[in-house]
Design a protein around this motif. Structure first.
Motif, mmCIF file in Angstrom:
data_model
loop_
_atom_site.group_PDB
_atom_site.id
_atom_site.type_symbol
_atom_site.label_atom_id
_atom_site.label_comp_id
_atom_site.label_asym_id
_atom_site.label_seq_id
_atom_site.Cartn_x
_atom_site.Cartn_y
_atom_site.Cartn_z
ATOM 1 N N GLY A 147 0.828 -1.077 0.093
ATOM 2 C CA GLY A 147 0.108 -0.184 0.089
ATOM 3 C C GLY A 147 0.791 1.155 -0.211
ATOM 4 O O GLY A 147 2.042 1.208 0.095
ATOM 5 N N GLU A 148 0.162 2.359 -0.211
ATOM 6 C CA GLU A 148 0.670 3.557 -0.539
ATOM 7 C C GLU A 148 -0.327 4.660 0.215
ATOM 8 O O GLU A 148 -1.457 4.592 -0.097
ATOM 9 C CB GLU A 148 1.080 3.935 -1.756
ATOM 10 N N ARG A 149 0.173 5.505 1.066
ATOM 11 C CA ARG A 149 -0.684 6.578 1.560
ATOM 12 C C ARG A 149 0.114 7.871 1.112
ATOM 13 O O ARG A 149 1.018 8.601 1.789
ATOM 14 C CB ARG A 149 -0.692 6.772 2.995
ATOM 15 N N PRO A 150 -0.621 8.560 0.006
ATOM 16 C CA PRO A 150 0.170 10.034 -0.520
ATOM 17 C C PRO A 150 -0.017 10.961 0.523
ATOM 18 O O PRO A 150 -0.932 11.114 1.047
ATOM 19 C CB PRO A 150 -0.789 10.182 -1.559
ATOM 20 N N GLY A 151 1.407 11.520 0.691
ATOM 21 C CA GLY A 151 1.212 12.806 1.541
ATOM 22 C C GLY A 151 1.022 12.608 3.215
ATOM 23 O O GLY A 151 0.483 13.436 3.867
ATOM 24 N N TYR A 152 1.214 11.253 3.615
ATOM 25 C CA TYR A 152 0.642 10.803 4.731
ATOM 26 C C TYR A 152 1.736 11.514 6.204
ATOM 27 O O TYR A 152 1.199 11.963 7.021
ATOM 28 C CB TYR A 152 0.702 9.376 4.981
ATOM 29 N N TYR A 153 2.892 11.549 5.833
ATOM 30 C CA TYR A 153 3.755 12.192 6.703
ATOM 31 C C TYR A 153 3.960 13.681 6.437
ATOM 32 O O TYR A 153 4.124 13.986 5.251
ATOM 33 C CB TYR A 153 5.217 11.568 6.789
ATOM 34 N N ARG A 154 4.027 14.374 7.504
ATOM 35 C CA ARG A 154 4.488 15.867 7.512
ATOM 36 C C ARG A 154 5.701 15.911 8.182
ATOM 37 O O ARG A 154 5.701 15.842 9.264
ATOM 38 C CB ARG A 154 3.357 16.827 7.985
ATOM 39 N N THR A 155 6.785 16.834 7.267
ATOM 40 C CA THR A 155 8.084 16.963 8.151
ATOM 41 C C THR A 155 7.883 18.189 8.930
ATOM 42 O O THR A 155 6.933 18.932 8.837
ATOM 43 C CB THR A 155 9.238 17.439 6.912
ATOM 44 N N PRO A 156 8.743 18.634 9.927
ATOM 45 C CA PRO A 156 8.649 19.805 10.646
ATOM 46 C C PRO A 156 8.538 20.948 9.984
ATOM 47 O O PRO A 156 7.835 22.090 10.261
ATOM 48 C CB PRO A 156 9.798 19.966 11.606
ATOM 49 N N GLY A 157 9.094 20.990 8.449
ATOM 50 C CA GLY A 157 9.108 22.074 7.743
ATOM 51 C C GLY A 157 7.685 22.176 6.852
ATOM 52 O O GLY A 157 7.625 23.132 6.156
ATOM 53 N N GLY A 158 6.848 21.256 7.013
ATOM 54 C CA GLY A 158 5.619 21.395 6.296
ATOM 55 C C GLY A 158 5.545 20.415 4.991
ATOM 56 O O GLY A 158 4.704 20.377 4.368
ATOM 57 N N GLU A 159 6.636 19.838 4.607
ATOM 58 C CA GLU A 159 6.778 19.098 3.339
ATOM 59 C C GLU A 159 5.862 17.809 3.597
ATOM 60 O O GLU A 159 6.145 17.078 4.635
ATOM 61 C CB GLU A 159 8.343 18.636 3.140
ATOM 62 N N ARG A 160 5.144 17.176 2.569
ATOM 63 C CA ARG A 160 4.301 16.072 2.505
ATOM 64 C C ARG A 160 5.129 15.035 1.981
ATOM 65 O O ARG A 160 5.546 14.868 0.998
ATOM 66 C CB ARG A 160 3.027 16.269 1.979
ATOM 67 N N LEU A 161 5.172 13.822 2.596
ATOM 68 C CA LEU A 161 5.810 12.654 2.104
ATOM 69 C C LEU A 161 4.905 11.268 2.153
ATOM 70 O O LEU A 161 4.083 11.422 3.110
ATOM 71 C CB LEU A 161 7.120 12.479 3.075
ATOM 72 N N ASP A 162 5.061 10.791 1.310
ATOM 73 C CA ASP A 162 4.156 9.454 1.169
ATOM 74 C C ASP A 162 4.617 8.369 1.954
ATOM 75 O O ASP A 162 5.775 8.380 2.293
ATOM 76 C CB ASP A 162 4.059 8.771 -0.240
ATOM 77 N N ALA A 163 3.714 7.829 2.631
ATOM 78 C CA ALA A 163 3.859 6.431 3.628
ATOM 79 C C ALA A 163 3.749 5.104 2.373
ATOM 80 O O ALA A 163 2.745 5.391 1.796
ATOM 81 C CB ALA A 163 2.958 6.291 4.514
ATOM 82 N N LEU A 164 4.788 4.342 2.813
ATOM 83 C CA LEU A 164 4.738 2.992 2.055
ATOM 84 C C LEU A 164 4.556 1.928 3.200
ATOM 85 O O LEU A 164 5.105 1.827 4.198
ATOM 86 C CB LEU A 164 6.053 2.774 1.198
ATOM 87 N N THR A 165 3.388 0.991 2.729
ATOM 88 C CA THR A 165 3.073 -0.014 3.899
ATOM 89 C C THR A 165 3.716 -1.408 3.199
ATOM 90 O O THR A 165 3.525 -1.679 1.992
ATOM 91 C CB THR A 165 1.704 -0.010 3.898
ATOM 92 N N PHE A 166 4.505 -2.206 4.129
ATOM 93 C CA PHE A 166 4.981 -3.626 3.490
ATOM 94 C C PHE A 166 4.475 -4.550 4.535
ATOM 95 O O PHE A 166 3.867 -4.431 5.563
ATOM 96 C CB PHE A 166 6.357 -3.465 3.723
#
Length: 144
Positions: free
Chosen positions: A120-139
Motif C-alpha cells: 500500500g501507499e498513503r500519498p502525503g501521509y507524513y508531514r515534516t517539521p518544515g511542512g513538506e508532505r511525504l508518502d507512506a509505504l506499507t509493507f
C-alpha cells in the motif's frame, strides 16, 4: 532514546519522544529489543546501539520503530534486529508482519531483501517539521 535521537534525521520528524514510547509500552501488546554493538542484549552499563519497538495484534505484528546508532551502522545490526523482530513475532503467533516507512527511506532495501513486499501507499501521509508532505509505504510479510 539516545539511539533514536541520533538515528532519525530531524528533517523527517520520524523520531518518537519519550512520552510516545512510554505510552506505547504501557498500552500493552508492545514489545522491544535493545542490542549492543555485538548484536546481543547490552550488558549492565553497556550502551544500546540499536532497538526495535513492535505491536502485536490478532495474528499480526507491526514494526513501529527500528533504529541503529549512526556509529554502529554497516555491521549488520539492522539486519539482526529485523531478523529478531521477525522471529519474536512468529513465536508470539504472528501470521503476518507489517511495517510502514516514508518513501525514500534507505531501509527499504533491507525490508525487501528480508521478504517484505509493498502492499500500500498513503500519498502525503507524513508531514515534516518544515511542512513538506511525504508518502507512506506499507509493507507486509506473510509468515505462513
Amino acid at each position: 532514546m539516545a539511539v533514536m535521537a541520533a538515528a532519525f534525521a530531524p528533517e523527517y520528524g520520524e523520531a518518537w519522544n519519550r512520552r510516545q514510547v512510554e505510552d506505547a509500552l504501557l498500552i500493552g501488546g508492545c514489545h522491544y529489543c535493545l542490542v549492543s554493538t555485538s548484536g546481543d542484549e547490552p550488558a549492565p552499563g553497556e550502551a544500546a546501539m540499536g532497538f526495535f519497538l513492535s505491536r502485536t495484534g490478532f495474528e499480526e505484528e507491526e514494526l513501529l520503530l527500528i533504529a541503529v546508532a549512526p556509529e554502529a551502522r554497516g555491521h549488520g545490526l539492522g539486519r539482526r534486529l529485523l531478523e529478531r523482530f521477525m522471529a519474536d513475532a512468529r513465536s508470539r503467533g504472528a501470521q503476518r508482519l507489517l511495517l510502514e516507512m516514508r518513501r525514500g527511506n534507505p531501509a527499504e532495501r533491507l525490508y525487501r531483501a528480508s521478504g517484505f513486499g509493498q502492499i500500500g501507499e498513503r500519498p502525503g501521509y507524513y508531514r515534516t517539521p518544515g511542512g513538506e508532505r511525504l508518502d507512506a509505504l506499507t509493507f507486509c510479510l506473510d509468515c505462513q
